[in-house]
Design an enzyme around this catalytic site. Sequence first.
Site, PDB file in Angstrom:
ATOM      1  N   ASN A  77      -5.358  26.841  -1.605  1.00 46.96           N
ATOM      2  CA  ASN A  77      -4.704  26.957  -2.904  1.00 46.96           C
ATOM      3  C   ASN A  77      -3.277  27.504  -2.822  1.00 46.96           C
ATOM      4  O   ASN A  77      -2.444  27.185  -3.675  1.00 46.96           O
ATOM      5  CB  ASN A  77      -5.559  27.850  -3.813  1.00 46.96           C
ATOM      6  CG  ASN A  77      -4.832  28.303  -5.051  1.00 46.96           C
ATOM      7  OD1 ASN A  77      -4.602  27.528  -5.983  1.00 46.96           O
ATOM      8  ND2 ASN A  77      -4.441  29.580  -5.076  1.00 46.96           N
ATOM      9  N   LYS A 107      -2.120  23.004   7.668  1.00 44.33           N
ATOM     10  CA  LYS A 107      -2.410  22.400   8.971  1.00 44.33           C
ATOM     11  C   LYS A 107      -2.927  23.466   9.935  1.00 44.33           C
ATOM     12  O   LYS A 107      -3.931  23.251  10.644  1.00 44.33           O
ATOM     13  CB  LYS A 107      -1.129  21.746   9.511  1.00 44.33           C
ATOM     14  CG  LYS A 107      -1.359  20.704  10.613  1.00 44.33           C
ATOM     15  CD  LYS A 107      -1.545  21.313  11.982  1.00 44.33           C
ATOM     16  CE  LYS A 107      -1.688  20.199  13.019  1.00 44.33           C
ATOM     17  NZ  LYS A 107      -2.435  20.627  14.213  1.00 44.33           N
ATOM     18  N   SER A 125      -3.933  19.898  -4.945  1.00 44.39           N
ATOM     19  CA  SER A 125      -2.838  18.935  -4.979  1.00 44.39           C
ATOM     20  C   SER A 125      -2.237  18.891  -6.379  1.00 44.39           C
ATOM     21  O   SER A 125      -2.336  19.849  -7.143  1.00 44.39           O
ATOM     22  CB  SER A 125      -3.354  17.562  -4.529  1.00 44.39           C
ATOM     23  OG  SER A 125      -2.305  16.644  -4.404  1.00 44.39           O
ATOM     24  N   TYR A 139       8.447  19.723  -4.060  1.00 48.78           N
ATOM     25  CA  TYR A 139       7.036  19.861  -4.409  1.00 48.78           C
ATOM     26  C   TYR A 139       6.291  18.538  -4.221  1.00 48.78           C
ATOM     27  O   TYR A 139       5.200  18.503  -3.630  1.00 48.78           O
ATOM     28  CB  TYR A 139       6.921  20.337  -5.855  1.00 48.78           C
ATOM     29  CG  TYR A 139       5.534  20.743  -6.275  1.00 48.78           C
ATOM     30  CD1 TYR A 139       4.959  21.909  -5.793  1.00 48.78           C
ATOM     31  CD2 TYR A 139       4.807  19.974  -7.179  1.00 48.78           C
ATOM     32  CE1 TYR A 139       3.688  22.300  -6.191  1.00 48.78           C
ATOM     33  CE2 TYR A 139       3.537  20.359  -7.589  1.00 48.78           C
ATOM     34  CZ  TYR A 139       2.984  21.522  -7.082  1.00 48.78           C
ATOM     35  OH  TYR A 139       1.718  21.901  -7.488  1.00 48.78           O
ATOM     36  N   LYS A 143       3.162  17.875  -1.635  1.00 49.43           N
ATOM     37  CA  LYS A 143       1.809  17.554  -2.091  1.00 49.43           C
ATOM     38  C   LYS A 143       1.373  16.158  -1.644  1.00 49.43           C
ATOM     39  O   LYS A 143       0.193  15.938  -1.339  1.00 49.43           O
ATOM     40  CB  LYS A 143       1.721  17.687  -3.616  1.00 49.43           C
ATOM     41  CG  LYS A 143       1.848  19.130  -4.107  1.00 49.43           C
ATOM     42  CD  LYS A 143       0.762  20.035  -3.523  1.00 49.43           C
ATOM     43  CE  LYS A 143       0.824  21.438  -4.082  1.00 49.43           C
ATOM     44  NZ  LYS A 143      -0.237  22.327  -3.535  1.00 49.43           N
ATOM     45  N   THR A 172       0.969  29.049 -15.770  1.00 50.04           N
ATOM     46  CA  THR A 172       1.274  30.007 -14.710  1.00 50.04           C
ATOM     47  C   THR A 172       2.774  30.295 -14.752  1.00 50.04           C
ATOM     48  O   THR A 172       3.537  29.597 -15.441  1.00 50.04           O
ATOM     49  CB  THR A 172       0.938  29.429 -13.323  1.00 50.04           C
ATOM     50  OG1 THR A 172       1.786  28.295 -13.075  1.00 50.04           O
ATOM     51  CG2 THR A 172      -0.523  29.004 -13.223  1.00 50.04           C
TER      52      THR A 172
END
Length: 229
Positions: A77, A107, A125, A139, A143, A172
């Site tokens: 997340n 990764k 995602s 961004y 993603k 957020t």
Amino acid sequence: MKNILITGCSSGLGLALTNLYLEKGFKVYGISRTKPNIENKNFIFKEFDLSKLNEIKLGLKDFIKNDIKSIDTVFLNAGMLGEIKEVTKLATQEIKEVLDLNLFTNKELLDILASIKVSTIIGISSGAAIKGSKGWASYSLSKASLNMLLNLYAKEMLDTKLLAIAPGVIETPMTDYIRFDIDDEIFTSAKTLKNGPIQKSFEAANKLFETLKRKDEFESGSFIDVRKI
């Protein structure tokens, strides 16, 4: 008791997921830079700055492999938006900073997770992974790359279900920045966010929880937008 691992557990969706799974009786392991205000015997917190790429395997391998050992669900997340800016004015280093956290951190974590028993791995995602909007270059690139990263790992982690899930727009600080600080005449996607539906973090967490009940409907490595299923 099933184990859950959540990165970026101190705020937003990560915090909402942490609280939700604790309420449902799971043991939750959380990783973030700051400890959330949670007092629960089933919450085990690991303070770690995930932006420190070169330290992830050294700093988290023992925690994941020896302390947790077996995991039901992982939520990758932790992430960042980056500055909303025209791509022609965006420096490569600015893009790299977002890629480091949103892609390469995951990764490093996936390499560790591939060595233990994990039932399900969810990469958080975004619809921005498949829809290019002016200003969202860093961004969107990160993603879209995360989606493919999970798809590739799904070809090797055959006993684990990996899914990239877009949870929809969540209220957020990140979306507040887009809705209130960005010129929506220049970046029209900001206008869409201002006028479109927005959900609280706990609502998004519940939708994710419900979506995972249907995980067997989706091929490992798939991208899912909860607004379209």
